[in-house]
Structure formats: structure tokens, C-alpha cells
Write a protein that holds these residues in place. Structure first.
Motif, mmCIF file in Angstrom:
data_model
loop_
_atom_site.group_PDB
_atom_site.id
_atom_site.type_symbol
_atom_site.label_atom_id
_atom_site.label_comp_id
_atom_site.label_asym_id
_atom_site.label_seq_id
_atom_site.Cartn_x
_atom_site.Cartn_y
_atom_site.Cartn_z
ATOM 1 N N ALA A 583 0.847 -1.190 0.000
ATOM 2 C CA ALA A 583 0.000 0.000 0.000
ATOM 3 C C ALA A 583 0.885 1.244 0.000
ATOM 4 O O ALA A 583 2.032 1.215 0.450
ATOM 5 N N ASN A 584 0.342 2.332 -0.534
ATOM 6 C CA ASN A 584 1.082 3.594 -0.521
ATOM 7 C C ASN A 584 0.100 4.745 -0.518
ATOM 8 O O ASN A 584 -1.086 4.566 -0.829
ATOM 9 N N ASP A 585 0.572 5.907 -0.145
ATOM 10 C CA ASP A 585 -0.269 7.108 -0.152
ATOM 11 C C ASP A 585 0.363 8.199 -0.998
ATOM 12 O O ASP A 585 0.226 9.390 -0.708
ATOM 13 N N SER A 586 1.037 7.777 -2.052
ATOM 14 C CA SER A 586 1.713 8.733 -2.927
ATOM 15 C C SER A 586 0.705 9.452 -3.812
ATOM 16 O O SER A 586 -0.245 8.848 -4.322
ATOM 17 N N ASN A 587 0.974 10.732 -4.024
ATOM 18 C CA ASN A 587 0.110 11.544 -4.888
ATOM 19 C C ASN A 587 0.712 11.784 -6.260
ATOM 20 O O ASN A 587 0.093 12.429 -7.110
ATOM 21 N N SER A 588 1.936 11.291 -6.463
ATOM 22 C CA SER A 588 2.596 11.501 -7.745
ATOM 23 C C SER A 588 3.756 10.506 -7.874
ATOM 24 O O SER A 588 4.062 9.760 -6.939
ATOM 25 N N HIS A 589 4.407 10.562 -9.012
ATOM 26 C CA HIS A 589 5.518 9.646 -9.275
ATOM 27 C C HIS A 589 6.711 9.920 -8.371
ATOM 28 O O HIS A 589 7.564 9.038 -8.170
ATOM 29 N N THR A 590 6.801 11.099 -7.792
ATOM 30 C CA THR A 590 7.960 11.460 -6.959
ATOM 31 C C THR A 590 7.615 11.598 -5.480
ATOM 32 O O THR A 590 8.424 12.117 -4.707
ATOM 33 N N ASP A 591 6.446 11.099 -5.071
ATOM 34 C CA ASP A 591 5.950 11.371 -3.719
ATOM 35 C C ASP A 591 6.081 10.173 -2.775
ATOM 36 O O ASP A 591 5.531 10.192 -1.686
ATOM 37 N N TYR A 592 6.841 9.151 -3.160
ATOM 38 C CA TYR A 592 6.882 7.921 -2.366
ATOM 39 C C TYR A 592 7.746 8.041 -1.108
ATOM 40 O O TYR A 592 7.738 7.141 -0.274
ATOM 41 N N TRP A 593 8.516 9.138 -0.982
ATOM 42 C CA TRP A 593 9.370 9.299 0.198
ATOM 43 C C TRP A 593 8.989 10.540 0.997
ATOM 44 O O TRP A 593 9.819 11.134 1.679
ATOM 45 N N ARG A 594 7.722 10.894 0.939
ATOM 46 C CA ARG A 594 7.237 12.005 1.751
ATOM 47 C C ARG A 594 7.419 11.664 3.225
ATOM 48 O O ARG A 594 7.166 10.530 3.654
#
Length: 617
Positions: A583-594
Motif C-alpha cells: 500500500a502507498n499514499d503517494s500523490n505523484s511519481h515522486t511522492d513515495y518518500w514524503r
């Protein structure tokens, strides 16, 4: 340098001086580590406020002084040892010649001339007279031995005749030989003195407390001077083995003595810093020196570029009111590209230094610079924590647009991953590594649609991972996870296809494809391949990877339908690929390490080996 000086010379005094400089270099190295990371970590752990922040800044300046001292004293030690080696050889030649003179009962004058006694057959009722001869170094005629008016062949013939005892006194030939050996020893010592005296004089620091860009530029010049002079001294040290095998590199390094390691590193920092398989502490020491030198060099070059003229100037007419400034056009043609290149690289170098300066903030461990270069798009391999001793290790491979200019973002990703993993690691050591170690595509179309960037990167990644495993003591000593973002996951697939990618778990994030159709085809094995991908509206890269043909699979319509090979491909986010979907809560292609996101917590659970804590997608 003359005969009397060489006779009285004690080369051990130079080696003792070298030992002193080496000791100072070592002490400065320890002080550098203390001022740059250890003391700030303790301060930040127990105190807060402006005074602490200012203290850390001052410690950083002090650390620069210690680093400069470490490097320059290391060069001084190597230079003195090289000088001592040359002088020792010359002194040994002289001592041997004097010993032979004493055995033959010849006397040696204060100028190095050799006196021999009468001897031989009587002639006209008397013995041939004794005499005194002055020696000559090879190619430098003088005294009774060589006639300077003769050519080289005549000189050689003359020496041969003398050696054959054509002279009526056989002591003459022996005396000539000893005198020549004395002269040659003095000439050798003179050559060493002449070579090293100016080099040693240059190894001086400015009389101030500020290490400037000019100082580091001088270090770079000093290194070149000492390296060229010490070539003979270091010739007994074999260079690293060809081929770059990490295990062979490690064995080569272990085979050097401590002094040989120090000398080789001080003169070949860039080469040592790039060798997979060497201890992380060693690579870090070498690469920090390269970083300091390159940063100074690039800043000096940038400062030398004249200010950019005004682009538009008044035309002096009603229309157009302004025109393009010819001076700006000339400046743009001459300096624009260079300025952009220098600024890009300096941004990356400053980001690396900023990570060093952040040690201790929010518990961040000491950082290690495991690779650095400014060629092409630049290289930077930065570790949070020492991977050699880590129980849990993660290596992050970024994707398209990767270059040294993106260093700040990627270091931040791995710093946050370290914090999240450390919180789950139950006290075991963690290391998270940013691997900017390849020439990545610099455009979506057409570069990121091609496989060769990944295939070219695969051998370098495999060597790096094999080097880590070897340093850690084997594949069961550290749980290792490799993370590929975007095209970086394609690099992971290529590395797995090209050889044995040493990783226990593989995470593909926003992957356009891994060049295989199923997780079981990857080295980590089906149960240890993980995928994270936002929805198609938030991250279009997985679909784009299918179109580019970066996936794999064997669905029947690949051969039956136009474009079937495109849409029949599997990428890691596809259920049919067989990866563990996180599962993830990313909002874009570059948001996985928020910071503090579900996406990064799930990655940390895999890195810490807490698979049951991973929330599945």
C-alpha cells in the motif's frame, strides 16, 4: 649535497620526520571526525537553541582545518619517505665504496677523491708511483678518469682499458672504480635533493585559520607534484587488480602495510575512493578529499567567470526600443554552458556537505561518501551509517533525470528511510545508501524508453552490491534490500539478468518494468520482490513502461495483435507479475518518500525484515 654531507647523512632522520607527519595526519583525521560529526551529534542529542547551532557551525569550520591538516601532512609524510628512500640508496652506495676503499688500504679525501699506493712490477728499477684520482658520475666526466674532449665511445674504451690494468699500477683501476662509485652516490643524492627540496618547500599552509578554495586547489597541485616524484618509491606497490572484482580489490588492500595504504591513498584518492570492496571508512576518507578538491576547483572556475552583461540595451530608436546586447551574446556563447555545469556540480557537492553537517539531527548517523566523481552527469554514493557493520542495509537506485544535481533530493529520501527503519530495527544497526552510480536517461522520450542505460549500469551495480556483501562478511551477515525508483527499477532488473544481484529483497517503486515478466525471474525470488505504485492517474510511468517495452511476459496476444507486445507486458505493479503489492499514499511519481508517509513506512518494514508489518495494497 657533496661527499662530506652524504657521508654524515642519516636518512633515518627523514623517515622519523615522516613518521611524525604521519602521526599528525592520523591525529587530524580523528579530530576531523570528532569535530565534523561526533561532537555535533552529542550536542544535538542533549541541547537545543541558537548557541548549539552556532557551535556546530564553528565545529564545521574547525573540521575543515583538521581535514586540510590530515591531507597535507599525509602528503608530507609520503614525500619525506620517498626522499629518504632515495637518500638511503645513495648512502648505501657510498658506504659500500668506502668499505672497499678501506679494505684495499686506499684513503679517501674530504672531496671524495681516492688515493692509492705504489704497486706492481718494477720498471727501470722502481715501482710505479701511487696517486690520487677523482671520480665521475655516469655521463658527467671529471678528474683523471675521463677526458671530456672524447666522445662517449672513447670514454667507455678508456674506462675498459683502465679496468684491464693497462696502467702500470693495478691499484689505479681499483681506485678509479671506487672514486666513480663515490661520485655516482653523491650525484644520486644530489638528484634526490634537487628533486624534493622544492616540492617539500611547497607543502606549506597559509598563516591563518581559514581553509580557502585556494588552499584546496594547492592540495590538488601538491598531490600531483608528490605523485610524480614518488613514482620510483611507490613502484614496489602493485596497483589494484584489473577488472574491478571487489574481492580481489579487498585482498589487494589488505596486502598493503599501513604505511603503504596511507601513501597510496594520499596520492591516489580518486582511484581508492572508487574501488568496490574496500572498507567504507577508507573510501569515505578518499572521496572526501576528492570532494574538497573538486569543490574548490569548481568554485574558483565559477568565480573567474565575468558577470553576465545586461541582455537587452536601449536601441536609441523609437522602435524597437531595446535590442539584444552584443556583449551579452558573446558572454553567453563563451560562458553560459560552463557556468551551468559548474553551478550544477556545486549544488550537488553542497548537498553532500549538507548531509555531513546534518549528522546528529533527528538522530541521523554519520554519513559515508562511498563514491564521488564529476564526470558526465556526476556520481555520488552516500551512506547513512556504516554499511560494513549494518544488520539492515538498503540501497536506493534512482531513475530518469538522475545526476549529481538531484543529490539533495535522493539523500533526503534515504535519510528519511533511515529514520523510519531505525525506529523498527529494535536497536540493530541500519545503513541506507543513495547510489547515483550510473548514467541515467535524461529525457522521457526517447532516452527512458531504451534498455541500454539499464544494461550499461548493471555491471557497476552488481560490483557495488558484491563489494558490500564481501565487507559485511557474507550473504547472511546483513539483511539487504535494494530499491529501484522509476527507471532505477529497470536497472535492478538488468543487474539481476546480468549476474547475481546480491539482495535479499527488491522493491520496485513506480516501475516502468524490470525487463522480466515475473518476479520469480529476479534474483531475490518471488516472495521477496515488492512493488509500490500509485494509481494510474497519479503515476503514469508503469503504463509508459509497457509502451516502451521495458517489462516482460508471454501472453498469447503478444504475437497475434498489432502492438500486442506492448500491452501484453507485465510490470511489477501488475498482479500477474507476482510481486508483493505494498500500500502507498503517494500523490505523484515522486511522492513515495514524503516524510512520515505510509509509503516510506512500508518500505522501512521491508528493510527491517518486518514483513508482517507491511500493509498490503
Amino acid at each position: 649535497m657533496d661527499y662530506a654531507t652524504l657521508k654524515a647523512l642519516k636518512p633515518s632522520e627523514f623517515t622519523e620526520a615522516a613518521d611524525g607527519y604521519r602521526a599528525v595526519s592520523s591525529m587530524a583525521d580523528h579530530a576531523y571526525a570528532s569535530a565534523e560529526s561526533q561532537i555535533p551529534t552529542r550536542l544535538r542529542a542533549g541541547l537545543r537553541g541558537e548557541a548549539v547551532d552556532e557551535a556546530v557551525v564553528q565545529l564545521g569550520l574547525l573540521a575543515q582545518n583538521f581535514h586540510y591538516t590530515q591531507v597535507e601532512c599525509g602528503l608530507a609524510a609520503t614525500a619525506l619517505n620517498a626522499l629518504a628512500a632515495s637518500l638511503t640508496t645513495a648512502k648505501s652506495k657510498l658506504d659500500a665504496a668506502l668499505s672497499d676503499a678501506e679494505a684495499a688500504k686506499f684513503s679517501v679525501g674530504p672531496d671524495g677523491s681516492v688515493s692509492y699506493p705504489p704497486a706492481g712490477q718494477e720498471k727501470d728499477g722502481k715501482l710505479p708511483d701511487g696517486g690520487t684520482v677523482s671520480g665521475s658520475a655516469k655521463g658527467k666526466p671529471s678528474g683523471n678518469v675521463i677526458d671530456p674532449t672524447k666522445d662517449a665511445n672513447d670514454l667507455s674504451s678508456a674506462l675498459e682499458r683502465q679496468a684491464a690494468n693497462i696502467h702500470p699500477n693495478p691499484n689505479f683501476g681499483k681506485a678509479v672504480d671506487i672514486a666513480n662509485r663515490i661520485a655516482q652516490a653523491v650525484a644520486d643524492a644530489t638528484e634526490a635533493d634537487t628533486q624534493w627540496a622544492p616540492k617539500l618547500r611547497k607543502l606549506k599552509a597559509d598563516d591563518d585559520l581559514v581553509v580557502t578554495d585556494k588552499d584546496w586547489a594547492d592540495v590538488q597541485a601538491d598531490t600531483g607534484e608528490v605523485r610524480s616524484g614518488a613514482a620510483d618509491y611507490l613502484s614496489h606497490i602493485k596497483p589494484p587488480p584489473a577488472g574491478g572484482d571487489p574481492k580481489a580489490n579487498a585482498e589487494w588492500w589488505k596486502g598493503l602495510s599501513a604505511d603503504e595504504q596511507a601513501a597510496y591513498l594520499s596520492l591516489n584518492a580518486a582511484q581508492v575512493g572508487a574501488l568496490d570492496g574496500l572498507p567504507s571508512v577508507t573510501r569515505d576518507e578518499a572521496n572526501r578529499t576528492v570532494l574538497a578538491e573538486r569543490k574548490a576547483e569548481f568554485q574558483i572556475r565559477l568565480d573567474a567567470i565575468p558577470p553576465q552583461p545586461q541582455k537587452y540595451i536601449p536601441s536609441g530608436r523609437d522602435y524597437p526600443a531595446v535590442v539584444l546586447n552584443p556583449e551579452w551574446s558573446r558572454w553567453d556563447k563563451k560562458y553560459s554552458d560552463e557556468k551551468a555545469m559548474l553551478e550544477k556540480n556545486l549544488d550537488g557537492m553542497n548537498a553532500i556537505q549538507a548531509r555531513f553537517d546534518s549528522t546528529g539531527k533527528e538522530g541521523l548517523p554519520e554519513a559515508y561518501l562511498l563514491g564521488f566523481d564529476t564526470k558526465d552527469g556526476g556520481r555520488a554514493i552516500v551512506a547513512n551509517g556504516n554499511p560494513d557493520t549494518a544488520a539492515h542495509t538498503a540501497v536506493f537506485v534512482p531513475g530518469t533525470y538522475t545526476s549529481i544535481v538531484k543529490t539533495e533530493d535522493y539523500i533526503h529520501h534515504m535519510s528519511e528511510l533511515w529514520k523510519e527503519t531505525n525506529a523498527q530495527a529494535e536497536g540493530r544497526q541500519v545503513s541506507t545508501i543513495t547510489w547515483i552510480g550510473y548514467d541515467a536517461p535524461q529525457s522521457i522520450v526517447p532516452e527512458a524508453m531504451k534498455k541500454h542505460y539499464a544494461e550499461d549500469a548493471a555491471p557497476d551495480l552488481n560490483r557495488f552490491m558484491a563489494g558490500l556483501e564481501n565487507l559485511q562478511g557474507g550473504d547472511d551477515k546483513s539483511h539487504t534490500t535494494i530499491i529501484g525508483h522509476s527507471y532505477g527499477s529497470t536497472v535492478l532488473g538488468a543487474a539481476s539478468n546480468a549476474g547475481d544481484l546480491r539482495a535479499d529483497d527488491m522493491i520496485a517503486v513506480g516501475s516502468p518494468g524490470m525487463l522480466v515478466g515475473h518476479a520469480r525471474e529476479l534474483d531475490a525470488g518471488e516472495g521477496h520482490v515488492w512493488s509500490q505504485s500509485a494509481g494510474a492517474l497519479d503515476d503514469q510511468v508503469p503504463a509508459g513502461g509497457k509502451f516502451a517495452g521495458l517489462g516482460g511476459g508471454n501472453k498469447w496476444w503478444k504475437e497475434m495483435l498489432p502492438f500486442g507486445s506492448v500491452w501484453g507486458q507485465n510490470v511489477p505493479s501488475d498482479e500477474d507479475f507476482g510481486a508483493n503489492i505494498m500500500a502507498n499514499d503517494s500523490n505523484s511519481h515522486t511522492d513515495y518518500w514524503r516524510d512520515h508517509s505510509l509509503s516510506i513506512r512500508n518500505q522501512a518494514s521491508v528493510v527491517a525484515g518486518r514483513y508482517d508489518d507491511v500493509q498490503r495494497g
